[in-house]
Design an enzyme around this catalytic site. Structure first.
Site, short mmCIF file in Angstrom:
data_model
loop_
_atom_site.label_atom_id
_atom_site.label_comp_id
_atom_site.label_asym_id
_atom_site.label_seq_id
_atom_site.Cartn_x
_atom_site.Cartn_y
_atom_site.Cartn_z
N SER A 126 0.83 -1.20 0.00
CA SER A 126 0.00 0.00 0.00
C SER A 126 0.88 1.26 0.00
O SER A 126 1.67 1.46 -0.93
CB SER A 126 -0.97 -0.04 1.19
OG SER A 126 -1.96 0.94 1.06
N ASP B 249 -9.74 -3.96 -5.68
CA ASP B 249 -9.06 -2.82 -5.04
C ASP B 249 -9.28 -1.57 -5.89
O ASP B 249 -9.03 -1.59 -7.10
CB ASP B 249 -7.56 -3.14 -4.94
CG ASP B 249 -6.76 -2.08 -4.21
OD1 ASP B 249 -7.33 -1.04 -3.80
OD2 ASP B 249 -5.54 -2.28 -4.05
N HIS C 288 -7.98 -4.74 -1.40
CA HIS C 288 -6.81 -4.04 -0.87
C HIS C 288 -6.50 -4.55 0.54
O HIS C 288 -7.39 -4.79 1.34
CB HIS C 288 -7.09 -2.54 -0.82
CG HIS C 288 -5.90 -1.71 -0.52
ND1 HIS C 288 -5.01 -1.32 -1.48
CD2 HIS C 288 -5.43 -1.20 0.66
CE1 HIS C 288 -4.05 -0.59 -0.93
NE2 HIS C 288 -4.29 -0.51 0.38
#
Length: 308
Positions: free
Chosen positions: A153, A251, A281
């Site tokens: 991320s 995501d 995600h």
């Protein structure tokens, strides 16, 4: 395919987020409560908390040694958390799995976070620890060959930015970069990528939450037009290290990661984009206990072995 049933079950059980402004202190505390006790963590040969002495200051690191050996490849890991969450503890299990599956000695970076530390403090810490690792090869029993960087991320944002910084300053020791569902464009224009609309709600990370979650970082001085903040805006990607970019089907950030991978390929970089079906995600942090998603660590190991 549909979202993996185990992920869908967990998402359905989550309470609605509290109303009002985000509270970094409370959110960090809630994360830390979820960290499993030491007895439940993946055992390795050794895990050591240390301090990297760098030009940017003293940076806490955690060093994971998978087995007893004379030398190791190094993998420097940057945890995720929208630049204000995450810690050495919340992502301890990710670092342990990376060490076990790759056979590398993993150095996890406890970088400074927004809003307390303004941009580019966290990025500088990550960059400094990579240099520190290379300069302390004897202490770390580095084999002098593999020096990879990996992150999930916002940690993936730092991976792309550090790779670019190292290239620009002529530091050529980074051999691989691994980006797990990276955030590469902090513009957040919902029309920029189809996945921002296709996966806008119902899959964990929601498009409407991107701006408030990243506000602490952007309001600390990070400019979305800066390629060190939004690495996809870098004009020239030639000469960067071979890359593995992992994306998740559900995501909102999926398409920017895949577009970055395509741009790397167009620039002559050996880049692999690997989309994980049924995932959203954060699956490396939260759902790598599912065999289909634990494979991400094996895929990382395969990349690091590819040039050995």
């Amino acid at each position: 395919m549909a979202m993996h049933p185990e992920i869908a079950k967990v998402l359905a059980s989550l309470p609605a987020p509290p109303e009002g402004p985000l509270d970094p202190v409370a959110m960090r505390a809630a994360e830390e409560v979820q960290v499993p006790p030491m007895r439940e963590r993946l055992p390795l040969h050794s895990v050591e908390d240390a301090t990297a002495q760098t030009p940017t200051g003293e940076i806490p690191v955690r060093i994971y040694t998978p087995v007893d050996a004379e030398a190791y490849g190094l993998l420097v890991y940057f945890h995720g958390g929208a630049f204000f969450l995450g810690s050495l503890d919340t992502h301890d299990h990710v670092a342990r799995s990376l060490a076990k599956e790759t056979g590398c000695k993993v150095v996890s970076v406890g970088y400074r976070r927004a809003p307390e530390a303004a941009f580019p403090a966290g990025l500088q810490d990550c960059h400094a620890v990579v240099r520190w690792a290379a300069e302390n090869g004897e202490r770390l029993a580095w084999d002098g060959a593999t020096l990879a960087i990996a992150g999930d991320s916002s940690g993936g944002t730092f991976v792309a930015a550090v790779a670019a910084m190292a290239h620009d300053e002529g530091f050529d020791r980074i051999t691989h970069q691994v980006l797990f569902y990276p955030s590469l464009d902090l513009d957040f224009d919902v029309d920029r990528y189809a996945s921002l609309r296709e996966n806008a709600a119902g899959y964990g990370l929601e498009t409407a939450g991107l701006k408030p979650f990243n506000a602490f970082y952007l309001e600390s001085g990070a400019d979305p037009a800066d390629p060190l903040v939004s690495p996809i805006k870098r004009a020239d990607l030639t000469g960067l290290p071979p890359a593995l970019i992992v994306t998740a089907e559900y995501d909102p950030l999926r398409d920017e990661g895949e577009r970055y991978g395509q741009r790397l390929k167009e620039a002559g970089v050996d880049a692999t984009v690997s989309r994980y079906a049924g995932a959203g995600h954060g699956f490396v942090q939260h759902f790598s206990w599912i065999p289909a998603y634990h494979r991400v660590f094996e895929e990382t190991a395969a990349l690091l072995r590819s040039d050995s």
